[in-house]
Design a protein around this motif. Structure first.
Motif, PDB file in Angstrom:
ATOM      1  N   UNK A   1       0.814  -1.215   0.000  1.00  8.19           N
ATOM      2  CA  UNK A   1       0.000   0.000   0.000  1.00  8.19           C
ATOM      3  C   UNK A   1       0.847   1.265   0.000  1.00  8.19           C
ATOM      4  N   UNK A   2       1.961   1.249   0.721  1.00  7.75           N
ATOM      5  CA  UNK A   2       2.781   2.446   0.862  1.00  7.75           C
ATOM      6  C   UNK A   2       4.248   2.153   0.616  1.00  7.75           C
ATOM      7  N   UNK A   3       4.689   0.955   0.980  1.00 14.47           N
ATOM      8  CA  UNK A   3       6.102   0.624   0.863  1.00 14.47           C
ATOM      9  C   UNK A   3       6.419  -0.051  -0.467  1.00 14.47           C
ATOM     10  N   UNK A   4       7.598   0.245  -0.976  1.00 14.63           N
ATOM     11  CA  UNK A   4       8.155  -0.420  -2.142  1.00 14.63           C
ATOM     12  C   UNK A   4       9.526  -0.948  -1.743  1.00 14.63           C
ATOM     13  N   UNK A   5       9.741  -2.257  -1.867  1.00 14.15           N
ATOM     14  CA  UNK A   5      10.979  -2.883  -1.401  1.00 14.15           C
ATOM     15  C   UNK A   5      11.628  -3.675  -2.532  1.00 14.15           C
ATOM     16  N   UNK A   6      12.959  -3.617  -2.577  1.00 12.84           N
ATOM     17  CA  UNK A   6      13.758  -4.379  -3.536  1.00 12.84           C
ATOM     18  C   UNK A   6      14.789  -5.171  -2.748  1.00 12.84           C
TER      19      UNK A   6
ATOM     20  N   UNK B   1      17.857  -8.411  -3.138  1.00 11.10           N
ATOM     21  CA  UNK B   1      18.670  -9.229  -4.030  1.00 11.10           C
ATOM     22  C   UNK B   1      19.345 -10.304  -3.202  1.00 11.10           C
ATOM     23  N   UNK B   2      19.124 -11.562  -3.597  1.00 13.23           N
ATOM     24  CA  UNK B   2      19.698 -12.716  -2.903  1.00 13.23           C
ATOM     25  C   UNK B   2      19.381 -12.709  -1.406  1.00 13.23           C
ATOM     26  N   UNK B   3      18.137 -12.418  -1.074  1.00 15.28           N
ATOM     27  CA  UNK B   3      17.676 -12.531   0.301  1.00 15.28           C
ATOM     28  C   UNK B   3      18.013 -11.378   1.215  1.00 15.28           C
ATOM     29  N   UNK B   4      18.460 -10.270   0.679  1.00 17.05           N
ATOM     30  CA  UNK B   4      18.800  -9.109   1.509  1.00 17.05           C
ATOM     31  C   UNK B   4      18.234  -7.843   0.875  1.00 17.05           C
ATOM     32  N   UNK B   5      17.504  -7.061   1.678  1.00 17.88           N
ATOM     33  CA  UNK B   5      16.863  -5.853   1.169  1.00 17.88           C
ATOM     34  C   UNK B   5      17.903  -4.812   0.793  1.00 17.88           C
ATOM     35  N   UNK B   6      17.744  -4.241  -0.386  1.00 17.06           N
ATOM     36  CA  UNK B   6      18.587  -3.141  -0.832  1.00 17.06           C
ATOM     37  C   UNK B   6      17.890  -1.800  -0.639  1.00 17.06           C
ATOM     38  N   UNK B   7      16.636  -1.728  -1.042  1.00 13.32           N
ATOM     39  CA  UNK B   7      15.893  -0.466  -0.989  1.00 13.32           C
ATOM     40  C   UNK B   7      14.549  -0.691  -0.326  1.00 13.32           C
ATOM     41  N   UNK B   8      14.137   0.275   0.498  1.00 12.56           N
ATOM     42  CA  UNK B   8      12.795   0.316   1.073  1.00 12.56           C
ATOM     43  C   UNK B   8      12.381   1.778   1.084  1.00 12.56           C
ATOM     44  N   UNK B   9      11.444   2.117   0.217  1.00  8.99           N
ATOM     45  CA  UNK B   9      11.034   3.506   0.075  1.00  8.99           C
ATOM     46  C   UNK B   9       9.516   3.603   0.181  1.00  8.99           C
ATOM     47  N   UNK B  10       9.057   4.750   0.618  1.00  9.29           N
ATOM     48  CA  UNK B  10       7.630   5.047   0.659  1.00  9.29           C
ATOM     49  C   UNK B  10       7.289   5.851  -0.587  1.00  9.29           C
ATOM     50  N   UNK B  11       6.542   5.226  -1.491  1.00  6.78           N
ATOM     51  CA  UNK B  11       6.193   5.895  -2.732  1.00  6.78           C
ATOM     52  C   UNK B  11       4.880   5.325  -3.245  1.00  6.78           C
ATOM     53  N   UNK B  12       4.028   6.184  -3.787  1.00  5.47           N
ATOM     54  CA  UNK B  12       2.733   5.746  -4.270  1.00  5.47           C
ATOM     55  C   UNK B  12       2.422   6.199  -5.673  1.00  5.47           C
ATOM     56  N   UNK B  13       3.444   6.350  -6.529  1.00  4.63           N
ATOM     57  CA  UNK B  13       3.188   6.850  -7.880  1.00  4.63           C
ATOM     58  C   UNK B  13       2.655   5.763  -8.804  1.00  4.63           C
ATOM     59  N   UNK B  14       3.164   4.527  -8.677  1.00  2.00           N
ATOM     60  CA  UNK B  14       2.751   3.438  -9.565  1.00  2.00           C
ATOM     61  C   UNK B  14       2.386   2.220  -8.728  1.00  2.00           C
ATOM     62  N   UNK B  15       1.463   1.420  -9.240  1.00  2.00           N
ATOM     63  CA  UNK B  15       1.078   0.192  -8.554  1.00  2.00           C
ATOM     64  C   UNK B  15       1.113  -0.964  -9.551  1.00  2.00           C
ATOM     65  N   UNK B  16      -0.038  -1.508  -9.956  1.00  2.00           N
ATOM     66  CA  UNK B  16      -0.025  -2.620 -10.900  1.00  2.00           C
ATOM     67  C   UNK B  16       0.485  -2.198 -12.268  1.00  2.00           C
ATOM     68  N   UNK B  17       0.862  -3.208 -13.086  1.00  3.61           N
ATOM     69  CA  UNK B  17       1.352  -2.912 -14.424  1.00  3.61           C
ATOM     70  C   UNK B  17       2.198  -4.036 -14.968  1.00  3.61           C
ATOM     71  N   UNK B  18       2.962  -3.719 -16.002  1.00  9.65           N
ATOM     72  CA  UNK B  18       3.785  -4.707 -16.687  1.00  9.65           C
ATOM     73  C   UNK B  18       5.089  -4.945 -15.941  1.00  9.65           C
ATOM     74  N   UNK B  19       5.647  -6.156 -16.136  1.00  7.64           N
ATOM     75  CA  UNK B  19       6.970  -6.514 -15.639  1.00  7.64           C
ATOM     76  C   UNK B  19       7.816  -6.870 -16.860  1.00  7.64           C
TER      77      UNK B  19
END
Length: 644
Positions: free
Chosen positions: A118-123, A125-143
């Motif tokens: 709902x509010x968080x976007x997390x990335x 890599x190999x089981x360890x979080x690199x980025x955790x940001x609060x952003x609500x500009x985009x939600x569903x879509x293409x990968x």
């Protein structure tokens, strides 16, 4: 509760040959191959990636997600110089996060995890979080994936995620005491029913109408366990996260009992472990442990709490992004962060014991969190939408509880906004400093485009004393809708202010838990929220919380009859579309490539067809056993001297 887990429909690509234009997104002179899409706003994506065909190592990767066909959305890029997370929209491209650390170049495959909530976007890599940001500009879509940098190293998974609710009181038919969807990894696990009490109490000769009946009493259904070493009983799915999980436990003589979470495998999980072995009520040790493959254990935090053998307690954890809070009888006893907290199954845990000296588990409940707590430095400092004025994050010590943090205004005026326009009408609450003469402090709610203007809840003080008002609009031309003065508020004291928009057509304002203003509203009340102060350097906001349901909505207190049934899991597990598969991925040997030049590509994607079946609506239900145990626990000393 209306959002239901379902599987997204995926784009069906030609079995062989050159990709059509519809299968590729052209962006900055690069061709990204579309691997799937999801119409749901929140989801988790797992992408196993390896070197491109014909290359011995990966030099980097570039992924689009939440994207439109024209290239808007999020882009994550990584190479030997580091990584960056960007957002592209009508206003151009924004940098959300960046770091110089990198795993590239690498010869081995990597797994990229993307979590859109709902509010968080997390990335990760190999089981360890690199980025955790609060952003609500985009939600569903293409990968989509840039095939010039990486190729498929396994089956990708695009999993929409909705509201989670799971419960199990271990009630089963008398002739089928099975574990159901639980899986015992190790240890000796057993379910108990009313029949056990009949046998133990030697009531077998009594007429059936006089024997204990599960539908008329707080019944003894539960699970027991002991282990040579340790035992784990697991349930759930890899994408369970941002939840509160609780279980009633009673130690009958084992070395330790606990609650596992973020379980990825039987030897890879987080553990709330309690050495509750005292015959009398006294301080006992609770530990928050990271268990890794190879029996490696890292102690993240610990606390001393009052405990005693043969007594029921409520053990729990709450996760939100990388934040983990440990709970005992609903009180927070530990509060930590971990880059490896990425979600996963839950589990019941036991160490040692023997038959007759077992641990008992009952009333397991897992549900998605419905609030965001802005009481730590990451949320107050980073997870905000806008900030005006000079703010400082200050540590606040609390007796017998972990410290939390408050936002303090250092300039004369200031405002902090959180959330995005898609947020539903919330409950906003905080403990704030009472204003002095000519000062204002309060909330702003309903900041969405196209509305009639936000609501402002203003606590102020003038020559006649303290005043609470609700205004509508922004800027100097604000319309006052209601006000009151019938309360006392000593200058320099603190007060708890709450604004509730969750009741349709209403706005209710509470001061120190007393309803002071009630208004009828016609606006939806959705959008960003925030807090502000005017002419008030030193204004402090602590225990700030944004919730999306009222406390009284969390439990349905209507009486119910107990029945023998399997665990309830209304929206927290995967459901297959009729005739479809729960995953999609390339066929063996499939590759990603460009649509032009020497790099031809062939990739077959299979997708689920048909529509998902909507599960029956479900709400949390009252449990008389848990209520009784909570009262018993409160009569003892509940959760004691906590120290991290």
């Amino acid at each position: 509760m209306g959002r239901i887990l379902c599987f997204c429909s995926l784009i069906l690509v030609a079995a062989a040959g050159v990709a059509s234009a519809a299968d590729v997104i052209e962006l900055d002179g690069r061709a990204y191959v579309i691997v799937g899409t999801c119409a749901q706003p929140t989801y988790s994506i797992r992408l196993p990636l390896g070197p491109p065909p014909g290359q011995g190592q990966m030099e980097g990767l570039s992924i689009l997600f939440g994207a439109g066909a024209e290239g808007s959305g999020y882009r994550f890029e990584a190479d030997a110089d580091g990584w960056a997370l960007l957002s592209a929209g009508p206003g151009g491209e924004r940098l959300l996060a960046r770091d110089g650390a990198s795993l590239f170049p690498t010869t081995g495959p990597v797994e990229l995890l993307v979590k859109r909530r709902d509010w968080l976007l997390s990335i990760a890599l190999n089981g360890r979080a690199l980025a955790e940001v609060a952003d609500g500009e985009h939600f569903g879509g293409l990968v989509a994936v840039d095939p010039a940098l990486s190729g498929p190293a396994g089956e990708p998974v695009i999993q929409p995620v909705g509201r989670l609710y799971f419960e199990d009181g271990f009630m089963r038919p008398e002739d089928d005491l099975s574990l159901g969807q639980w899986k015992a990894e190790n240890g000796r696990w057993r379910l108990h029913s009313v029949r056990d009490d009949v046998d133990d109490m030697e009531l077998g000769r009594m007429p059936s109408e006089k024997r204990p009946q599960s539908e008329r009493s707080s019944n003894p259904f539960c699970a027991s366990a002991y282990a040579e070493g340790s035992g784990l009983l697991g349930a759930g799915y890899w994408f369970w996260d941002d939840f509160e999980a609780t279980v009633s436990v009673r130690n009958g003589g084992t070395t330790a009992v606990g609650l596992a979470f973020n379980v990825r495998s039987p030897d890879d999980f987080f553990l709330l472990r309690w050495e509750n072995r005292s015959q009398t009520l006294q301080p006992t040790l609770v530990q928050l442990v990271r268990v890794r493959p190879g029996n490696s254990r890292e102690l993240l935090a610990s606390a001393w709490v009052n405990g005693q053998l043969q007594q029921w307690y409520r053990l729990g954890v709450r996760t939100c992004g990388r934040r983990i809070q440990a709970l005992l009888d609903e009180a927070v006893i530990m509060d930590v962060r971990s880059d490896e907290s990425l979600g996963g199954r839950i589990g019941l845990y036991v160490e040692g014991g023997e038959e007759g000296r077992e641990a008992l588990f009952d009333d397991v409940q897992v549900s998605s969190i419905r609030s965001y707590d802005y009481d730590d430095p990451v949320w107050l400092g980073s997870h905000v939408a806008a900030r005006q004025g000079d703010w400082e994050v200050v540590r606040v010590e609390r007796r017998a509880r972990p410290a939390n943090f408050a936002a303090v205004l250092r300039s004369a005026d200031g405002q902090v906004l959180v959330g995005h326009e898609g947020w539903p009408a919330p409950v906003l609450s905080a403990r704030l400093t009472a204003p002095g003469q000519g000062q204002q402090v309060g909330f702003v709610l309903g900041l969405a485009e196209g509305g009639a203007g936000p609501f402002r809840v203003v606590l102020s003080r003038d020559q006649e004393g303290p005043r609470l008002a609700v205004r509508r609009g922004d800027g100097p031309d604000q319309e006052e809708l209601a006000s009151c003065r019938d309360f006392a508020l000593p200058e320099g004291d603190s007060a708890e202010l709450t604004a509730d928009l969750t009741r349709p057509g209403e706005l209710n304002v509470y001061l120190n838990d007393e309803l002071r203003l009630h208004l009828v509203r016609r606006q939806e009340g959705r959008g960003r929220v925030g807090f502000f102060a005017r002419g008030f350097p030193g204004a402090e906001f602590r225990d700030l919380r944004v919730a999306f349901e009222r406390v009284e909505d969390r439990r349905d207190c209507r009486p119910r009859r107990y029945s023998a049934k399997t665990p309830s899991c209304s929206t927290g597990r995967a459901r297959r579309a009729p005739g479809g598969r729960s995953r999609v991925g390339p066929t063996p040997g499939g590759t990603w490539g460009t649509s032009t030049g020497a790099r031809k590509w062939r990739c077959l994607w299979t997708g689920a067809s048909g529509s998902s079946t909507r599960p029956p609506a479900s709400r949390p239900t009252a449990d008389t056993r848990w209520s009784r145990r909570r009262r018993e626990s409160a009569r003892r000393t509940r959760s004691a001297t906590a120290s991290s």
